[in-house]
Design an enzyme around this catalytic site. Structure first.
Site, PDB file in Angstrom:
ATOM      1  CG  ASP A 114     -56.970  18.922  44.681  1.00  0.00           C
ATOM      2  OD1 ASP A 114     -55.765  19.163  44.803  1.00  0.00           O
ATOM      3  OD2 ASP A 114     -57.633  18.313  45.531  1.00  0.00           O
ATOM      4  CB  SER A 151     -54.187  20.289  47.183  1.00  0.00           C
ATOM      5  OG  SER A 151     -55.474  20.614  47.647  1.00  0.00           O
TER       6      SER A 151
END
Length: 491
Positions: A318, A179
């Site tokens: 993510d 991320s």
């Protein structure tokens, strides 16, 4: 007077404006507090000081005899990062800087032995025997990695950690990012040390990411518009592939991504697993927080240099949801056995300890056991619920929750931001130049207290890497020379 002086030194440590100031205040504190006396005493029940003393004496004796073969045998037979429990974290709790002098002595002797072997004449040690020794022993010893967690806007904390490590030449060659951490990992993989220092400034980061999230609306595919984020990533990384980045810097960077559908596992994208994948799209996918940013399809370069879909018909999101800290897989790929973690994940940071002390009291043991049971039972509950629900969206949501619970969020050395509601504001909002400045500054300070431990933990592996790279360059020169001789003799 001593107590007043100690208090004064502690204030100097807290208010230090540079690592040099920090070190000087810590060194004075250790002398006055008696910690320096503790360091000079060999005997201690926290490590096997007798074993370490014997090993130091054996290495010295072999060096005095100029016996490179014996040194190779000594190092090959039993050198590892926690020989005699010298990596016991409790050894770092008795002083502001350093550890037992005997441990420092041992590390210095090992490094000196490696230099002696590297410099040994070929009449003593054949070149290819020397190369094999460094390859085999380095692989057996292992190396450290730096793992950068997710954390949205709080992830700019990583910039200060990287800056502090780079300035002290302590940045590991193996780095993973998930991320927000994937942006910083990609910067490490595509920039030299000098370029990193130049770009890791509040002004530069603010210029590129001050509007990383723009509100789209509740009824859109995602809550935030990713256009500004994508433009910033393109400007930073363009169409660079993982292999091209490695060829430039020699760093093994990994970006973790999670599948946007069921029955798929998280992927680690790097120069070994996906050399032709384009870093920009990998980072964009890793930053796609579910429901905040839309998932994306990865891209790669084909043999003609054209940009094509990578893993067609799949989208990824993510990386921190399923692989925030992918230590086990990094260990398999790169021989990693020691980890440095910069942790900003808002799901983990509030619950992690800031102290290096490891309590073994009844209450602490009970608490750790209870937390393990709670984690196991939570994973079991998620598995049960996932089996009972039928909707794909519900299954996917539960599966993601399970992944978040089941992860490990800490490493051997952990660098964390201070607790506070301010962190939540950083996570949810676009950064300001002031907020980035604050995050970088606090991250540097948080890293300073760990630098001595990091240096000790990585000294041997970095020395192995240094000599191994030099020997491989020499090997290529030899092979080239031999090839030239064959060409001449064949004419």
């Amino acid at each position: 007077m001593s107590k007043q002086t100690l208090n004064s030194l502690e204030q100097a440590i807290d208010n230090a404006q540079s690592y040099q100031e920090y070190k000087e205040a810590c060194a004075e504190h250790d002398i006055l507090s008696g910690a320096r006396d503790w360091q000079q005493e060999e005997a201690c029940d926290l490590y096997d000081y007798k074993l370490i003393r014997k090993r130091v004496n054996r290495i010295r004796a072999a060096k005095e005899k100029k016996d490179a073969a014996s040194l190779m045998f000594i190092l090959h037979e039993g050198i590892h990062g926690n020989l005699g429990n010298i990596a016991n974290p409790e050894l770092a709790n008795h002083s502001k800087l350093g550890t037992k002098d005997l441990i420092e002595e041992f590390l210095s002797e090992v490094v000196g032995a490696m230099e002696f072997i590297y410099q040994a004449d070929e009449t003593e040690v054949d070149f290819y025997d020397k190369l094999a020794f460094f390859e085999e022993t380095s692989h057996a010893f292992g190396q450290s990695c730096l793992m950068l967690s997710g954390g949205a806007g709080l992830g700019f904390f990583h910039a200060g950690v990287i800056k502090a490590l780079t300035e002290q030449n302590l940045l590991p060659n193996v780095v993973s990012g998930a991320s927000a951490g994937s942006i910083m990992a990609a910067l490490i993989g595509t920039r030299t040390d000098e370029e990193l220092i130049d770009i890791l400034t509040p002004e530069s980061i603010y210029e590129k990411f001050h509007r990383w999230g723009v509100w789209k609306g509740v009824f859109e595919e995602s809550l935030l518009d990713s256009t500004n984020l994508e433009n910033a990533l393109i400007e930073l990384f363009d169409l660079t592939t993982f292999e091209e980045a490695f060829n430039k810097t020699g760093r093994h960077i990994t970006v973790t991504v999670s599948p946007a559908d069921l029955h798929q596992y998280s992927r680690l994208l790097n120069a070994r697993t996906s050399p032709n994948a384009i870093i920009t799209q990998a980072v964009r996918a890793s930053c796609a927080v579910p429901y905040m940013f839309s998932p994306v399809q990865l891209k790669a370069k084909n043999q003609a240099g054209e940009v094509v879909p990578y893993i067609p018909n799949r989208k990824f999101a993510d990386g921190s949801v399923m692989a925030d800290m992918p230590f086990n897989r990094l260990a398999r790929l790169y021989g990693v056995n020691h980890s440095i973690v910069s942790q900003t994940n808002p799901l983990a940071v509030p619950f992690l300890s800031r102290t290096k002390k490891h309590s073994n009291g009844v209450f602490a043991l009970t608490k750790r056991h209870f937390v393990k049971m709670l984690k196991t039972n939570s994973v079991y509950a998620c598995d049960m619920v996932e089996n009972m629900v039928t909707g794909k969206t519900a299954k996917m949501g539960i599966h993601k929750v399970r992944s978040i619970i089941d992860q490990q969020y800490v490493g051997d050395i952990n660098i964390l931001p201070a607790r506070g509601f301010r962190n939540l504001a950083y996570v949810l909002s676009n950064p300001t130049q002031e907020s980035i400045t604050h995050l970088i500054s606090t991250a540097e300070r948080a890293t300073w207290s760990q630098l001595e431990l990091i240096e000790r933990s990585t000294r041997i592996s970095k020395t192995f890497d240094q000599y191994l790279r030099q020997l491989r360059v020499q090997e290529q020169e030899r092979l080239h020379h031999e090839h030239e001789l064959r060409l001449v003799s064949s004419r």
